[in-house]
Design an enzyme around this catalytic site. Structure first.
Site, PDB file in Angstrom:
ATOM      1  N   ALA A  23       0.859  -1.187   0.000  1.00  0.00           N
ATOM      2  CA  ALA A  23       0.000   0.000   0.000  1.00  0.00           C
ATOM      3  C   ALA A  23       0.891   1.231   0.000  1.00  0.00           C
ATOM      4  CB  ALA A  23      -0.908  -0.004   1.223  1.00  0.00           C
TER       5      ALA A  23
ATOM      6  N   VAL B 140       4.595  -1.288   3.058  1.00  0.00           N
ATOM      7  CA  VAL B 140       4.401   0.110   2.687  1.00  0.00           C
ATOM      8  C   VAL B 140       5.266   0.472   1.478  1.00  0.00           C
ATOM      9  CG1 VAL B 140       4.432   2.493   3.468  1.00  0.00           C
ATOM     10  CG2 VAL B 140       3.927   0.661   5.097  1.00  0.00           C
ATOM     11  N   LYS B 141       4.598   0.919   0.420  1.00  0.00           N
ATOM     12  CA  LYS B 141       5.320   1.356  -0.785  1.00  0.00           C
ATOM     13  C   LYS B 141       5.825   2.777  -0.584  1.00  0.00           C
ATOM     14  CE  LYS B 141       3.689   0.302  -4.913  1.00  0.00           C
ATOM     15  NZ  LYS B 141       2.729   0.159  -6.038  1.00  0.00           N
ATOM     16  N   ILE B 142       7.124   2.942  -0.812  1.00  0.00           N
ATOM     17  CA  ILE B 142       7.789   4.230  -0.632  1.00  0.00           C
ATOM     18  C   ILE B 142       8.498   4.601  -1.932  1.00  0.00           C
ATOM     19  CG2 ILE B 142       9.522   5.506   0.687  1.00  0.00           C
ATOM     20  CD1 ILE B 142       7.334   4.679   2.510  1.00  0.00           C
TER      21      ILE B 142
END
Length: 222
Positions: free
Chosen positions: A56, A82-84
């Site tokens: 996400a 977590v997509k960064i």
């Protein structure tokens, strides 16, 4: 090789999971908006269905904002990754989050050196966008090969997600290279089932079986 779906469509995810071949999901605010769903609710719903890694994406581009968003997303489910974005503040955020035990996926990777930085920062995954590289005249899969070589050379645990996949040939090439994960639209996954010889073979088999059943009926009458 793990197969992820790049979607926020629950029906597609349920079908892939029901087939027994989908290991995770990657998604982002754009994909969720296409489904006209609330972002956090849809992420939780996806996690409940897939019971595997669900990437996400944050929307902030500043270190503090990314860390804050990431911590909120991580609380939604143990399956959240977590997509960064791979920018300086993003790398800093990945480092901080990895130390907090929050899984991260460095996204928008377009070079092996970017992937190296993400791995050094402690990213759980890196996502090279091979389709977009192909679109501008480069060979996206070459980047995947180079990233894999670097990670093997230095023993990084970071997994490579081949992203921005356009067609089944991309999946085949990724599998031959030995990529850890390929994430794809549902339509690409469906195409992986298809081969004209399979269709012809099944059609002939069913015709032969029908003829055999007619033979049995006639035999019983005699």
């Amino acid at each position: 090789m793990e197969i992820f779906l790049d979607t926020a469509n629950i029906d597609e995810i349920k079908k892939g999971v029901d087939w027994g071949i989908v290991d995770g999901v990657t998604t982002n605010p754009t994909l969720v908006s296409k489904e006209q769903a609330l972002f956090e609710e849809r992420i939780k719903e996806i996690c409940d269905v897939v019971q595997g890694p669900v990437s996400a994406e944050v929307v902030s581009t500043k270190y503090e904002g990314m860390v804050e968003e990431a911590q909120k997303l991580a609380k939604l489910s143990e399956h959240v990754v977590v997509k960064i974005p791979l920018i300086p503040d993003g790398i800093k955020a990945i480092r901080t989050l990895s130390r907090k035990g929050i899984k991260t996926n460095a996204t928008l990777v377009f070079s092996p050196l970017q992937a190296l930085l993400a791995a050094k920062a402690g990213a759980s995954y890196v996502s090279p966008f091979i389709g977009r590289m192909d679109d501008i005249g480069n060979t996206g899969m070459t980047i995947v090969e180079e990233i894999m070589d670097i990670f093997i050379n230095y023993g990084y645990d970071t997994k490579v997600i081949v992203a921005s996949v356009r067609h089944p040939q991309h999946v085949l090439e990724a599998a031959l290279i030995g990529a850890d994960v390929v994430t794809m639209p549902f339509g690409v996954l469906e195409k992986m089932f298809k081969h004209p010889m399979t269709d012809i073979g099944l059609e002939n088999f069913l015709k032969d079986w029908e003829k055999y059943q007619e033979y049995l009926k006639n035999k019983d009458k005699n």
